[in-house]
Design a protein around this motif. Structure first.
Motif, mmCIF file in Angstrom:
data_model
loop_
_atom_site.group_PDB
_atom_site.id
_atom_site.type_symbol
_atom_site.label_atom_id
_atom_site.label_comp_id
_atom_site.label_asym_id
_atom_site.label_seq_id
_atom_site.Cartn_x
_atom_site.Cartn_y
_atom_site.Cartn_z
ATOM 1 N N VAL A 1 0.949 -1.035 0.168
ATOM 2 C CA VAL A 1 -0.002 -0.345 0.214
ATOM 3 C C VAL A 1 0.930 1.057 -0.240
ATOM 4 N N LYS A 2 0.964 2.019 -1.319
ATOM 5 C CA LYS A 2 2.006 3.154 -0.884
ATOM 6 C C LYS A 2 1.603 4.353 -1.584
ATOM 7 N N SER A 3 2.303 5.510 -0.572
ATOM 8 C CA SER A 3 2.031 6.674 -1.365
ATOM 9 C C SER A 3 1.294 7.105 -0.170
ATOM 10 N N VAL A 4 0.792 6.258 1.218
ATOM 11 C CA VAL A 4 0.055 6.592 2.765
ATOM 12 C C VAL A 4 0.599 7.371 3.367
ATOM 13 N N THR A 5 0.047 7.784 4.141
ATOM 14 C CA THR A 5 0.677 8.807 5.579
ATOM 15 C C THR A 5 0.112 7.710 6.754
ATOM 16 N N ALA A 6 0.853 7.697 7.553
ATOM 17 C CA ALA A 6 0.346 6.876 8.982
ATOM 18 C C ALA A 6 0.158 7.612 9.832
ATOM 19 N N THR A 7 -0.779 8.174 10.895
ATOM 20 C CA THR A 7 -1.053 8.559 11.870
ATOM 21 C C THR A 7 -0.699 7.731 13.334
ATOM 22 N N SER A 8 0.118 8.405 14.176
ATOM 23 C CA SER A 8 -0.219 7.566 15.853
ATOM 24 C C SER A 8 0.626 8.855 16.682
ATOM 25 N N ASP A 9 0.830 8.012 17.968
ATOM 26 C CA ASP A 9 1.217 9.291 18.547
ATOM 27 C C ASP A 9 2.739 9.546 19.198
ATOM 28 N N ALA A 10 3.351 8.943 17.269
ATOM 29 C CA ALA A 10 4.394 9.186 17.016
ATOM 30 C C ALA A 10 4.696 10.046 16.195
ATOM 31 N N PRO B 1 13.381 3.367 15.873
ATOM 32 C CA PRO B 1 12.980 2.519 14.744
ATOM 33 C C PRO B 1 13.823 2.486 13.506
ATOM 34 N N THR B 2 13.470 1.399 11.650
ATOM 35 C CA THR B 2 14.568 1.530 11.475
ATOM 36 C C THR B 2 14.748 2.771 10.589
ATOM 37 N N GLY B 3 15.772 1.948 10.305
ATOM 38 C CA GLY B 3 16.637 3.689 9.370
ATOM 39 C C GLY B 3 17.654 3.509 9.549
ATOM 40 N N LEU C 1 6.682 1.385 7.265
ATOM 41 C CA LEU C 1 5.415 2.714 7.508
ATOM 42 C C LEU C 1 4.598 2.135 8.824
ATOM 43 N N VAL C 2 5.179 0.692 8.712
ATOM 44 C CA VAL C 2 4.183 0.079 9.938
ATOM 45 C C VAL C 2 5.624 0.223 11.209
ATOM 46 N N TYR C 3 6.374 0.093 11.019
ATOM 47 C CA TYR C 3 7.080 -0.340 11.983
ATOM 48 C C TYR C 3 7.547 1.197 12.330
ATOM 49 N N ALA C 4 7.361 2.305 11.721
ATOM 50 C CA ALA C 4 8.101 3.476 12.072
ATOM 51 C C ALA C 4 6.571 3.892 13.302
ATOM 52 N N HIS C 5 5.571 3.241 13.548
ATOM 53 C CA HIS C 5 4.636 3.628 14.036
ATOM 54 C C HIS C 5 4.080 2.034 15.544
ATOM 55 N N SER C 6 5.530 1.151 15.187
ATOM 56 C CA SER C 6 5.156 0.034 16.182
ATOM 57 C C SER C 6 4.896 0.518 17.717
ATOM 58 N N ALA C 7 6.143 0.827 18.201
ATOM 59 C CA ALA C 7 6.116 1.309 19.228
ATOM 60 C C ALA C 7 4.993 1.870 19.425
ATOM 61 N N SER C 8 4.818 2.778 19.337
ATOM 62 C CA SER C 8 3.701 3.634 20.130
ATOM 63 C C SER C 8 2.413 2.479 20.022
ATOM 64 N N GLY D 1 -6.156 -1.644 25.814
ATOM 65 C CA GLY D 1 -6.248 -3.290 24.814
ATOM 66 C C GLY D 1 -6.933 -3.197 23.329
ATOM 67 N N LYS D 2 -7.002 -1.934 22.728
ATOM 68 C CA LYS D 2 -7.202 -1.948 21.579
ATOM 69 C C LYS D 2 -6.408 -0.209 20.918
ATOM 70 N N ALA D 3 -5.700 -0.663 19.157
ATOM 71 C CA ALA D 3 -5.181 0.839 18.848
ATOM 72 C C ALA D 3 -5.813 0.081 17.596
ATOM 73 N N ASN D 4 -6.034 1.527 16.808
ATOM 74 C CA ASN D 4 -5.480 1.728 15.534
ATOM 75 C C ASN D 4 -5.291 1.518 14.146
ATOM 76 N N PHE D 5 -4.751 1.205 13.100
ATOM 77 C CA PHE D 5 -2.944 2.142 12.386
ATOM 78 C C PHE D 5 -3.563 3.091 11.854
ATOM 79 N N VAL D 6 -4.043 4.438 11.484
ATOM 80 C CA VAL D 6 -4.572 5.237 10.558
ATOM 81 C C VAL D 6 -4.056 5.892 9.942
ATOM 82 N N ILE D 7 -4.223 5.525 8.601
ATOM 83 C CA ILE D 7 -3.724 5.832 7.268
ATOM 84 C C ILE D 7 -4.524 6.960 6.714
#
Ligand SMILES: Cc1cc2nc3c(=O)[nH]c(=O)nc-3n(C[C@H](O)[C@H](O)[C@H](O)COP(=O)(O)OP(=O)(O)OC[C@H]3O[C@@H](n4cnc5c(N)ncnc54)[C@H](O)[C@@H]3O)c2cc1C
Length: 401
Positions: free
Chosen positions: A212-221, A374-376, A239-246, A255-261
Motif C-alpha cells: 500500500v504505497k504513498s500513504v501517511t500514517a498517524t499515531s502517538d509517534a 525505529p528502522t533506518g 511504515l508500520v514499523y515506524a509506528h509499531s512502538a506507539s 487493549g485496542k489500537a488502530n493503524f490510522v492512514i
C-alpha cells in the motif's frame, strides 16, 4: 597485558573487540553459534541500512528512552564516524532516497569478512560454539562441544543482543541469570514488527503481499509518509514499523489500537470533499472512489472494509474516512519475527562506563540494553556506538584499578 572476554559476537561485541585490541588488550570473543554476527548478515539481505544521514540533532531524537549514557555513546560515534569506519573496511556507502545509508555492495558479507580479517590481524581470538550459561563467582560458565568451560578475564563484556530472530543466536536466555545477579532487566518486547488484523480469507487471497504505497500514517509517534504491506496475518513493512512502538504501547495500555492512514495525503480534506461531491451519485461506489479520490485496488478495498454504509454515501464523512482510515489491530506479531526488541538492562543498572553496578568488572553493550529505535540504520549505529563506549569504559576502568 590485560585479558578481556567478550560474550556475543554481534556488531556491538565486534566493535568493542576492535577498540580493546587496538588499545593493547588481549581479547577473546565467545559466541554460542557456529559463526558470529548472523543477525548482521541477515540485515544485509535487505541492503544493510548502516545508519541515517539526517541532521545529527534530529538523528538522536529517534532513541527511546533518551538515556544519557546512550546519547553520550552516540555523540562519540556519530553516523559520519560510522560511515568513515565502514570506508576503512572497503565499504563505500551511499545515501538512499529516504536518507538511509547503505554500503554500495548492499549486503553485509564483504564488510563482515573485512572486519573479521582486521580483528584477526589485531590478535583477537574468536571461540564459536561457546554458549554462556551463567556466572560462577567472578567467572563465567560456557557450554562448549567439549563440555563446560570456566572463562575468566580482567574485564568481561556481554553483548548478547535482544530477543528477535532467536534462531540467529540472540535468544535472550541471559535475562534470568542477569536478574538473579541483581541486574534490573525490563521485559523484552517486540519492536519494529507487524500486527495481526482480522482479514477475511477472500481479502488475504487477493491482497496478501500487496504493498500500500504513498500513504501517511498517524499515531502517538506523529505523522509519517511511506508504505506498508498487507500480510497473511495483518500488516507489516517500514511504515508500520515506524509506528509499531506507539501502537504496541497503546495496545498494551488500552487493549485496542488502530493503524490510522491517510489514503489521499496529496489532497486537502476540503479539495477531496469537493472532488467526491462532484461525482455522479448514481455511479457505483468503486467508480466514485476511483474518479473522485484516485483510489482503486487494495486501497479501495480497505475503504470498503473499514467504513460504514452511511459514510460511503456522504462525501463529507467519506472524506474524513479517507483522510484517517482506521485499521483495527488485533495484536502485535511475536518477538521472534521482530526486527528488534525493546526492553533489556535498565540504564539505572549501569554506570557511565557501561559497567554493571551489581557486578564490577562486567560491562554490557548493544541491543541487550533498554533502548529502542525505529528502522533506518538507528539500531546498528547504537549497537556499535555502545560497543565502543563500553570498550572505552573497560579501558578506563582497567587503568583506574
Ligand atoms: C531481519 C533483520 C533486519 C535488520 N536490518 C537492520 C538494518 O538494516 N539496519 C539496522 O540498523 N539494524 C537492522 N537490524 C537490527 C540489528 O541487526 C540488530 O539491532 C543488531 O544486530 C544487534 O546487535 P548486537 O551486537 O547488540 O546483538 P546481535 O547482533 O544479536 O549479536 C548477539 C550475539 O550474541 C550471541 N549470543 C547470544 N546469547 C549468547 C550466549 N548465551 N552465549 C554466547 N553467545 C550468545 C549471538 O549468537 C550473537 O552472535 C535488523 C534485524 C533483523 C532481525
Amino acid at each position: 597485558m590485560t585479558d578481556v572476554a567478550i560474550i556475543g559476537g554481534g556488531p556491538a561485541g565486534l566493535m568493542a573487540a576492535e577498540v580493546l585490541a587496538t588499545a593493547g588488550c588481549r581479547v577473546t570473543i565467545y559466541d554460542g553459534m557456529p559463526s558470529v554476527a548472523r543477525k548482521l548478515l541477515l540485515a544485509g539481505k535487505s541492503g544493510l541500512n548502516l545508519t541515517h544521514s539526517e541532521p545529527y540533532q534530529r538523528f538522536v531524537t529517534r532513541y527511546h528512552p533518551a538515556e544519557h549514557a546512550l546519547i553520550t555513546a552516540l555523540d562519540a560515534f556519530r553516523p559520519d564516524d560510522l560511515i568513515a569506519w565502514a570506508n576503512t573496511l572497503g565499504a563505500d556507502c551511499f545515501v538512499g532516497s529516504s536518507g538511509r545509508v547503505f554500503p554500495k555492495a548492499m549486503k553485509a558479507s564483504p564488510l563482515l569478512r573485512a572486519w573479521l580479517r582486521r580483528l584477526a590481524s589485531l590478535g583477537i581470538t574468536v571461540k564459536t560454539r561457546h554458549r554462556w550459561i551463567g556466572f560462577s563467582g567472578k567467572n563465567l560458565i560456557c557450554e562448549t562441544p567439549d563440555g563446560r568451560l570456566e572463562v575468566a578475564g580482567d574485564a568481561i563484556l556481554f553483548a548478547l543482543g535482544g530477543a528477535s530472530w532467536p534462531r540467529l543466536g540472540s535468544d535472550a536466555a541471559w535475562v534470568e541469570p542477569f536478574r538473579t545477579a541483581g541486574v534490573d532487566v525490563a521485559d523484552l518486547r517486540p519492536a519494529n514488527v507487524g500486527f495481526d488484523v482480522a482479514w477475511d480469507g477472500l481479502f488475504i487471497e487477493r491482497f496478501a503481499g500487496t504493498p500500500v504505497k504513498s500513504v501517511t500514517a498517524t499515531s502517538d509517534a506523529g505523522t509519517t509518509p511511506g508504505e506498508f504491506v498487507i500480510s497473511r496475518h495483518g500488516i507489516e513493512g517500514s511504515l508500520v514499523y515506524a509506528h509499531s512502538a506507539s501502537l504496541r504501547d497503546r495496545l498494551d495500555h488500552d487493549g485496542k489500537a488502530n493503524f490510522v492512514i491517510d489514503l489521499v495525503p496529496g489532497r486537502t480534506a476540503e479539495r477531496l470533499a469537493r472532488d467526491l461531491a462532484r461525482q455522479d451519485a448514481k455511479a457505483s461506489f468503486s467508480n466514485q472512489l476511483r474518479k473522485g479520490a484516485g483510489l482503486d485496488g487494495v486501497k479501495a478495498t480497505l475503504v470498503r472494509l473499514f467504513s460504514t454504509e452511511e459514510e460511503r454515501h456522504d462525501p463529507a464523512r467519506l472524506t474524513a474516512r479517507l483522510k484517517a482510515l482506521p485499521i483495527p489491530l488485533v495484536r502485535i506479531r511475536p518477538i521472534e519475527e521482530a526486527i528488534s526488541s525493546a526492553g533489556g538492562i535498565r540504564f539505572d543498572s549501569i554506570d557511565a562506563r557501561f559497567m554493571l553496578k551489581a557486578r564490577p568488572g562486567t560491562f554490557v553493550a548493544g541491543e541487550m540494553l533498554d533502548w529502542e529505535a525505529p528502522t533506518g540504520g538507528y539500531l546498528l549505529t547504537a549497537c556499535m556506538a555502545t560497543g565502543r563506549a563500553a570498550a572505552r569504559g573497560i579501558i578506563d576502568w582497567l587503568e583506574s584499578r
